[in-house]
Design a protein around this motif. Structure first.
Motif, PDB file in Angstrom:
ATOM      1  N   VAL A  32      -2.848   4.958  -6.747  1.00 34.09           N
ATOM      2  CA  VAL A  32      -1.704   4.813  -7.655  1.00 34.09           C
ATOM      3  C   VAL A  32      -0.416   4.659  -6.837  1.00 34.09           C
ATOM      4  O   VAL A  32      -0.165   5.438  -5.911  1.00 34.09           O
ATOM      5  N   ILE A  33       0.386   3.660  -7.189  1.00 36.47           N
ATOM      6  CA  ILE A  33       1.677   3.436  -6.518  1.00 36.47           C
ATOM      7  C   ILE A  33       2.530   4.696  -6.660  1.00 36.47           C
ATOM      8  O   ILE A  33       2.572   5.309  -7.730  1.00 36.47           O
ATOM      9  N   VAL A  34       3.253   5.069  -5.593  1.00 37.89           N
ATOM     10  CA  VAL A  34       4.067   6.290  -5.610  1.00 37.89           C
ATOM     11  C   VAL A  34       5.139   6.209  -6.697  1.00 37.89           C
ATOM     12  O   VAL A  34       5.630   5.129  -7.040  1.00 37.89           O
ATOM     13  N   ASP A  35       5.496   7.361  -7.215  1.00 34.85           N
ATOM     14  CA  ASP A  35       6.464   7.456  -8.315  1.00 34.85           C
ATOM     15  C   ASP A  35       7.798   6.800  -7.991  1.00 34.85           C
ATOM     16  O   ASP A  35       8.437   6.216  -8.869  1.00 34.85           O
ATOM     17  N   GLU A  36       8.247   6.908  -6.749  1.00 34.57           N
ATOM     18  CA  GLU A  36       9.557   6.370  -6.366  1.00 34.57           C
ATOM     19  C   GLU A  36       9.656   4.861  -6.560  1.00 34.57           C
ATOM     20  O   GLU A  36      10.761   4.317  -6.642  1.00 34.57           O
ATOM     21  N   LEU A  37       8.526   4.172  -6.631  1.00 32.03           N
ATOM     22  CA  LEU A  37       8.528   2.714  -6.775  1.00 32.03           C
ATOM     23  C   LEU A  37       7.999   2.236  -8.122  1.00 32.03           C
ATOM     24  O   LEU A  37       8.182   1.076  -8.482  1.00 32.03           O
ATOM     25  N   SER A  38       7.345   3.096  -8.859  1.00 29.22           N
ATOM     26  CA  SER A  38       6.695   2.663 -10.095  1.00 29.22           C
ATOM     27  C   SER A  38       7.636   2.780 -11.291  1.00 29.22           C
ATOM     28  O   SER A  38       8.742   3.311 -11.186  1.00 29.22           O
ATOM     29  N   GLY A  39       7.177   2.269 -12.431  1.00 32.84           N
ATOM     30  CA  GLY A  39       7.916   2.418 -13.669  1.00 32.84           C
ATOM     31  C   GLY A  39       8.913   1.326 -13.978  1.00 32.84           C
ATOM     32  O   GLY A  39       9.767   1.485 -14.848  1.00 32.84           O
ATOM     33  N   ASP A  85       0.787  -1.243   0.000  1.00 27.98           N
ATOM     34  CA  ASP A  85       0.000   0.000   0.000  1.00 27.98           C
ATOM     35  C   ASP A  85       0.821   1.297   0.000  1.00 27.98           C
ATOM     36  O   ASP A  85       0.381   2.300   0.573  1.00 27.98           O
ATOM     37  N   LEU A  86       1.976   1.296  -0.641  1.00 27.40           N
ATOM     38  CA  LEU A  86       2.722   2.556  -0.764  1.00 27.40           C
ATOM     39  C   LEU A  86       2.212   3.273  -2.013  1.00 27.40           C
ATOM     40  O   LEU A  86       2.810   3.266  -3.069  1.00 27.40           O
ATOM     41  N   GLN A  87       1.059   3.906  -1.809  1.00 28.90           N
ATOM     42  CA  GLN A  87       0.308   4.555  -2.871  1.00 28.90           C
ATOM     43  C   GLN A  87      -0.027   5.977  -2.442  1.00 28.90           C
ATOM     44  O   GLN A  87       0.053   6.317  -1.262  1.00 28.90           O
ATOM     45  N   ASN A  88      -0.389   6.790  -3.435  1.00 32.74           N
ATOM     46  CA  ASN A  88      -0.563   8.230  -3.200  1.00 32.74           C
ATOM     47  C   ASN A  88      -1.479   8.570  -2.027  1.00 32.74           C
ATOM     48  O   ASN A  88      -1.171   9.455  -1.242  1.00 32.74           O
ATOM     49  N   GLY A  89      -2.611   7.905  -1.903  1.00 28.85           N
ATOM     50  CA  GLY A  89      -3.573   8.260  -0.861  1.00 28.85           C
ATOM     51  C   GLY A  89      -3.226   7.772   0.526  1.00 28.85           C
ATOM     52  O   GLY A  89      -3.913   8.101   1.492  1.00 28.85           O
ATOM     53  N   ILE A  90      -2.153   7.002   0.655  1.00 29.56           N
ATOM     54  CA  ILE A  90      -1.777   6.455   1.964  1.00 29.56           C
ATOM     55  C   ILE A  90      -0.460   7.041   2.455  1.00 29.56           C
ATOM     56  O   ILE A  90      -0.323   7.385   3.634  1.00 29.56           O
ATOM     57  N   VAL A  91       0.500   7.201   1.578  1.00 29.45           N
ATOM     58  CA  VAL A  91       1.841   7.648   1.976  1.00 29.45           C
ATOM     59  C   VAL A  91       1.843   9.047   2.586  1.00 29.45           C
ATOM     60  O   VAL A  91       2.641   9.332   3.472  1.00 29.45           O
ATOM     61  N   ALA A 105     -16.424   9.208  -1.713  1.00 28.72           N
ATOM     62  CA  ALA A 105     -15.545   8.681  -2.756  1.00 28.72           C
ATOM     63  C   ALA A 105     -14.086   8.981  -2.430  1.00 28.72           C
ATOM     64  O   ALA A 105     -13.770   9.963  -1.761  1.00 28.72           O
ATOM     65  N   PHE A 106     -13.222   8.111  -2.912  1.00 27.89           N
ATOM     66  CA  PHE A 106     -11.792   8.347  -2.790  1.00 27.89           C
ATOM     67  C   PHE A 106     -11.386   9.363  -3.852  1.00 27.89           C
ATOM     68  O   PHE A 106     -11.927   9.370  -4.956  1.00 27.89           O
ATOM     69  N   PRO A 107     -10.385  10.202  -3.559  1.00 28.52           N
ATOM     70  CA  PRO A 107      -9.944  11.164  -4.573  1.00 28.52           C
ATOM     71  C   PRO A 107      -9.268  10.466  -5.752  1.00 28.52           C
ATOM     72  O   PRO A 107      -8.716   9.370  -5.609  1.00 28.52           O
ATOM     73  N   GLU A 108      -9.324  11.090  -6.899  1.00 26.64           N
ATOM     74  CA  GLU A 108      -8.692  10.564  -8.107  1.00 26.64           C
ATOM     75  C   GLU A 108      -7.204  10.303  -7.848  1.00 26.64           C
ATOM     76  O   GLU A 108      -6.510  11.143  -7.287  1.00 26.64           O
ATOM     77  N   GLY A 109      -6.736   9.122  -8.228  1.00 33.44           N
ATOM     78  CA  GLY A 109      -5.319   8.779  -8.114  1.00 33.44           C
ATOM     79  C   GLY A 109      -4.854   8.332  -6.747  1.00 33.44           C
ATOM     80  O   GLY A 109      -3.663   8.086  -6.545  1.00 33.44           O
ATOM     81  N   TRP A 110      -5.764   8.200  -5.794  1.00 34.36           N
ATOM     82  CA  TRP A 110      -5.360   7.821  -4.437  1.00 34.36           C
ATOM     83  C   TRP A 110      -4.742   6.434  -4.391  1.00 34.36           C
ATOM     84  O   TRP A 110      -3.907   6.134  -3.529  1.00 34.36           O
ATOM     85  N   VAL A 144      -4.172  -1.139  -2.542  1.00 36.22           N
ATOM     86  CA  VAL A 144      -5.561  -1.379  -2.184  1.00 36.22           C
ATOM     87  C   VAL A 144      -6.416  -0.429  -3.010  1.00 36.22           C
ATOM     88  O   VAL A 144      -6.064   0.731  -3.213  1.00 36.22           O
ATOM     89  N   SER A 145      -7.510  -0.946  -3.525  1.00 31.22           N
ATOM     90  CA  SER A 145      -8.401  -0.127  -4.341  1.00 31.22           C
ATOM     91  C   SER A 145      -9.819  -0.670  -4.228  1.00 31.22           C
ATOM     92  O   SER A 145     -10.003  -1.840  -3.894  1.00 31.22           O
ATOM     93  N   PHE A 146     -10.779   0.179  -4.518  1.00 32.22           N
ATOM     94  CA  PHE A 146     -12.175  -0.213  -4.449  1.00 32.22           C
ATOM     95  C   PHE A 146     -12.933   0.358  -5.631  1.00 32.22           C
ATOM     96  O   PHE A 146     -12.594   1.420  -6.144  1.00 32.22           O
ATOM     97  N   ALA A 147     -13.973  -0.334  -6.047  1.00 28.73           N
ATOM     98  CA  ALA A 147     -14.852   0.172  -7.095  1.00 28.73           C
ATOM     99  C   ALA A 147     -15.510   1.461  -6.606  1.00 28.73           C
ATOM    100  O   ALA A 147     -15.748   1.630  -5.409  1.00 28.73           O
ATOM    101  N   PRO A 148     -15.827   2.380  -7.525  1.00 33.86           N
ATOM    102  CA  PRO A 148     -16.447   3.649  -7.112  1.00 33.86           C
ATOM    103  C   PRO A 148     -17.721   3.472  -6.292  1.00 33.86           C
ATOM    104  O   PRO A 148     -18.000   4.262  -5.398  1.00 33.86           O
ATOM    105  N   ASP A 149     -18.478   2.407  -6.567  1.00 34.18           N
ATOM    106  CA  ASP A 149     -19.721   2.203  -5.818  1.00 34.18           C
ATOM    107  C   ASP A 149     -19.494   1.402  -4.533  1.00 34.18           C
ATOM    108  O   ASP A 149     -20.434   1.137  -3.783  1.00 34.18           O
ATOM    109  N   GLY A 150     -18.252   1.007  -4.271  1.00 36.06           N
ATOM    110  CA  GLY A 150     -17.939   0.274  -3.049  1.00 36.06           C
ATOM    111  C   GLY A 150     -18.382  -1.166  -3.048  1.00 36.06           C
ATOM    112  O   GLY A 150     -18.340  -1.848  -2.027  1.00 36.06           O
ATOM    113  N   ALA A 151     -18.816  -1.675  -4.196  1.00 38.45           N
ATOM    114  CA  ALA A 151     -19.352  -3.034  -4.273  1.00 38.45           C
ATOM    115  C   ALA A 151     -18.333  -4.101  -3.902  1.00 38.45           C
ATOM    116  O   ALA A 151     -18.702  -5.183  -3.467  1.00 38.45           O
TER     117      ALA A 151
END
Length: 195
Positions: free
Chosen positions: A86-93, A16-22, A79-84, A57-64
């Motif tokens: 997404v894996i952080v840049d330091e680890l992606s690519g 979970d080293l992603q934008n909305g958590i870090v 709702a979660f913000p857009e891009g929350w 970790v991610s969820f469908a927009p409707d939380g299903a």
């Protein structure tokens, strides 16, 4: 407390080293500190052609696809913000990395993580991420139950609750595997896995 060995096929599993958590406040290490230490480990694993697994970790927009059930404390609605997620840049690519999307705390249940690891002959996992007492601990428990050797990079993980972090590191993790710092794991990796 230092880990004793790393199997020939050890994978780094990043939780979970992603934008909305870090960016959230964590202790005893900040999100950027956890990311920096995890990036060091990921670079060392990649240099040795050892698997790096980036779990988000991610969820469908409707939380299903959110975990159902009665609980006393659930994340607030909305709702979660857009891009929350997404894996952080330091680890992606890195095209060779394995990407796993989970919809619960742990990275094994409801995902193909176990299949991805077994197909690569992995027998040991090194875990990092946020939050120590939630995603990391749940994944460590499942890894242990699946028969993997578990190593926990304790300075490459953090939690919103310092007591919960300490409880996982001091009480739970010694029963699931071996604990060590990023530096100790890197030193062991250099001794056991030539570049």
């Amino acid at each position: 407390m230092a880990p004793t060995t790393l199997d020939p096929r050890t994978a780094l599993v990043v939780i979970d080293l992603q934008n909305g958590i870090v960016g959230r406040p964590t202790q005893p290490h900040s999100g950027p500190e956890v990311v920096a230490r995890t990036a060091e480990l990921a670079d060392a694993f990649r240099a040795r052609d050892l698997p790096v697994v980036l779990v988000r970790v991610s969820f469908a927009p409707d939380g299903a696809d959110a975990v159902p059930g009665r609980v006393e404390h659930r994340r607030g609605g909305g709702a979660f913000p857009e891009g929350w997620d997404v894996i952080v840049d330091e680890l992606s690519g890195h095209p060779g990395d394995i990407h796993v999307t989970k919809h619960n705390w742990g990275a094994f249940h409801g995902t193909d993580l176990d299949v991805q690891l077994r197909r690569r002959g992995v027998t040991q996992v090194v875990l990092t991420g946020i939050a120590t007492s939630i995603g990391v601990e749940s994944t460590a428990r499942a890894a242990y139950e699946h028969g993997y050797h578990v190593t926990l990079a304790t300075d490459a993980m953090a939690d919103a609750d310092p007591e919960a972090h300490r409880g996982s590191v001091e009480r739970i993790f010694p029963r699931l595997g071996e604990r060590g710092t990023t530096a100790e794991i890197l030193e062991l990796l250099a001794k056991t896995h030539a570049v």
